[in-house]
Motif scaffolding. Structure first.
Motif, PDB file in Angstrom:
ATOM      1  N   ASP A  46       0.736  -1.231   0.054  1.00 44.76           N
ATOM      2  CA  ASP A  46      -0.099   0.051   0.025  1.00 44.76           C
ATOM      3  C   ASP A  46       0.934   1.237  -0.077  1.00 44.76           C
ATOM      4  O   ASP A  46       0.545   2.210  -0.784  1.00 44.76           O
ATOM      5  CB  ASP A  46      -1.039  -0.010   1.340  1.00 44.76           C
ATOM      6  CG  ASP A  46      -1.945  -1.146   1.233  1.00 44.76           C
ATOM      7  OD1 ASP A  46      -2.177  -1.485   0.175  1.00 44.76           O
ATOM      8  OD2 ASP A  46      -2.590  -1.275   2.273  1.00 44.76           O
ATOM      9  N   LYS A  47       1.954   1.224   0.916  1.00 46.42           N
ATOM     10  CA  LYS A  47       3.029   2.331   0.790  1.00 46.42           C
ATOM     11  C   LYS A  47       3.756   2.502  -0.527  1.00 46.42           C
ATOM     12  O   LYS A  47       3.808   3.730  -0.935  1.00 46.42           O
ATOM     13  CB  LYS A  47       4.050   2.434   2.050  1.00 46.42           C
ATOM     14  CG  LYS A  47       3.285   2.383   3.414  1.00 46.42           C
ATOM     15  CD  LYS A  47       2.817   3.725   3.705  1.00 46.42           C
ATOM     16  CE  LYS A  47       2.015   3.941   5.027  1.00 46.42           C
ATOM     17  NZ  LYS A  47       1.822   5.199   5.216  1.00 46.42           N
ATOM     18  N   ILE A  48       4.068   1.557  -1.147  1.00 44.66           N
ATOM     19  CA  ILE A  48       4.757   1.716  -2.326  1.00 44.66           C
ATOM     20  C   ILE A  48       3.834   2.221  -3.339  1.00 44.66           C
ATOM     21  O   ILE A  48       3.985   3.259  -4.197  1.00 44.66           O
ATOM     22  CB  ILE A  48       5.234   0.475  -2.736  1.00 44.66           C
ATOM     23  CG1 ILE A  48       6.453  -0.164  -1.748  1.00 44.66           C
ATOM     24  CG2 ILE A  48       5.716   0.504  -4.159  1.00 44.66           C
ATOM     25  CD1 ILE A  48       7.054  -1.517  -1.963  1.00 44.66           C
ATOM     26  N   ILE A  49       2.383   1.863  -3.617  1.00 44.26           N
ATOM     27  CA  ILE A  49       1.550   2.404  -4.410  1.00 44.26           C
ATOM     28  C   ILE A  49       1.207   3.662  -4.129  1.00 44.26           C
ATOM     29  O   ILE A  49       1.072   4.671  -5.088  1.00 44.26           O
ATOM     30  CB  ILE A  49       0.477   1.115  -4.437  1.00 44.26           C
ATOM     31  CG1 ILE A  49       0.627  -0.075  -5.261  1.00 44.26           C
ATOM     32  CG2 ILE A  49      -0.673   2.038  -5.258  1.00 44.26           C
ATOM     33  CD1 ILE A  49      -0.498  -1.143  -5.091  1.00 44.26           C
ATOM     34  N   THR A  61       9.070   2.967 -10.317  1.00 43.40           N
ATOM     35  CA  THR A  61      10.054   1.835 -10.939  1.00 43.40           C
ATOM     36  C   THR A  61       9.775   0.530 -10.218  1.00 43.40           C
ATOM     37  O   THR A  61       9.954  -0.601 -10.808  1.00 43.40           O
ATOM     38  CB  THR A  61      11.585   2.193 -10.446  1.00 43.40           C
ATOM     39  OG1 THR A  61      11.500   3.423 -11.422  1.00 43.40           O
ATOM     40  CG2 THR A  61      12.591   1.298 -11.572  1.00 43.40           C
ATOM     41  N   THR A  62       9.650   0.422  -9.054  1.00 37.98           N
ATOM     42  CA  THR A  62       9.549  -0.840  -8.089  1.00 37.98           C
ATOM     43  C   THR A  62       8.147  -1.698  -8.713  1.00 37.98           C
ATOM     44  O   THR A  62       8.235  -2.817  -8.853  1.00 37.98           O
ATOM     45  CB  THR A  62       9.537  -0.665  -6.637  1.00 37.98           C
ATOM     46  OG1 THR A  62      10.543   0.150  -6.225  1.00 37.98           O
ATOM     47  CG2 THR A  62       9.215  -1.575  -5.849  1.00 37.98           C
ATOM     48  N   VAL A  63       7.002  -0.844  -8.900  1.00 32.65           N
ATOM     49  CA  VAL A  63       5.919  -1.645  -8.965  1.00 32.65           C
ATOM     50  C   VAL A  63       5.992  -1.969 -10.522  1.00 32.65           C
ATOM     51  O   VAL A  63       5.574  -3.184 -10.846  1.00 32.65           O
ATOM     52  CB  VAL A  63       4.528  -0.370  -9.019  1.00 32.65           C
ATOM     53  CG1 VAL A  63       3.285  -1.024  -9.789  1.00 32.65           C
ATOM     54  CG2 VAL A  63       4.312   0.141  -7.678  1.00 32.65           C
ATOM     55  N   LEU A  64       6.531  -1.236 -11.328  1.00 29.79           N
ATOM     56  CA  LEU A  64       6.747  -1.733 -12.806  1.00 29.79           C
ATOM     57  C   LEU A  64       7.616  -2.835 -13.001  1.00 29.79           C
ATOM     58  O   LEU A  64       7.252  -3.838 -13.688  1.00 29.79           O
ATOM     59  CB  LEU A  64       7.100  -0.461 -13.788  1.00 29.79           C
ATOM     60  CG  LEU A  64       6.125   0.425 -14.053  1.00 29.79           C
ATOM     61  CD1 LEU A  64       6.485   1.672 -14.631  1.00 29.79           C
ATOM     62  CD2 LEU A  64       4.770   0.118 -14.679  1.00 29.79           C
ATOM     63  N   ASP A  65       8.743  -2.877 -12.205  1.00 26.51           N
ATOM     64  CA  ASP A  65       9.678  -3.909 -12.175  1.00 26.51           C
ATOM     65  C   ASP A  65       8.942  -5.247 -11.687  1.00 26.51           C
ATOM     66  O   ASP A  65       9.144  -6.466 -12.317  1.00 26.51           O
ATOM     67  CB  ASP A  65      10.851  -3.685 -11.575  1.00 26.51           C
ATOM     68  CG  ASP A  65      11.762  -2.795 -12.089  1.00 26.51           C
ATOM     69  OD1 ASP A  65      11.632  -2.367 -13.061  1.00 26.51           O
ATOM     70  OD2 ASP A  65      12.692  -2.250 -11.559  1.00 26.51           O
ATOM     71  N   ARG A  66       8.171  -5.007 -10.697  1.00 26.88           N
ATOM     72  CA  ARG A  66       7.496  -6.390 -10.245  1.00 26.88           C
ATOM     73  C   ARG A  66       6.307  -7.067 -10.981  1.00 26.88           C
ATOM     74  O   ARG A  66       6.107  -8.065 -10.977  1.00 26.88           O
ATOM     75  CB  ARG A  66       6.902  -6.021  -8.533  1.00 26.88           C
ATOM     76  CG  ARG A  66       8.020  -5.838  -7.772  1.00 26.88           C
ATOM     77  CD  ARG A  66       8.812  -7.192  -7.623  1.00 26.88           C
ATOM     78  NE  ARG A  66       9.827  -6.776  -6.488  1.00 26.88           N
ATOM     79  CZ  ARG A  66      10.571  -7.779  -6.004  1.00 26.88           C
ATOM     80  NH1 ARG A  66      10.352  -9.076  -6.437  1.00 26.88           N
ATOM     81  NH2 ARG A  66      11.707  -7.559  -5.241  1.00 26.88           N
TER      82      ARG A  66
END
Length: 112
Positions: A46-49, A61-66
């Motif tokens: 939730d915090k990353i989004i 970047t983290t979301v797209l990489d995952r």
């Protein structure tokens, strides 16, 4: 003292492994956050989004990489031909550079 056939030399059995960092993190991430009631893994997601929606580049970047998989790094290849100099009395190596034929040249060096 020799052991009888089929008898183990380690009576107590294999020693327990210590928990590694990854295992400890996985255990903790499954626990519930007392503040939100969600497990810690969900709270982190939730915090990353939330950060990605606030235009934080690292989070996007983290979301797209995952989700889509990490984009492979581009390998820049030189267009210069590889020149092999082989003397007449030298042994030719079994492993030679490979690549497009127009990038590899072999020249035999004549002895003086």
């Amino acid at each position: 003292m020799p052991w009888a056939k089929g008898q183990s030399g380690n009576i107590l059995g294999r020693p327990r492994k210590e928990l590694c960092l990854t295992t400890l993190l996985k255990i903790k991430l499954r626990r519930k956050d007392p503040k939100t009631g969600a497990n810690y893994a969900q709270a982190i997601v939730d915090k990353i989004i939330e950060a990605a929606c606030e235009k934080q580049a690292w989070a996007a970047t983290t979301v797209l990489d995952r989700v889509d998989g990490k984009v492979p790094d581009r390998l820049q290849v030189s267009q210069e031909p590889i020149v092999l100099r082989i003397e007449s009395n030298a042994r030719i190596p079994k492993i030679l550079p490979t690549g497009p034929a127009h990038l590899i040249e072999a020249k035999k060096v004549e002895e003086d």
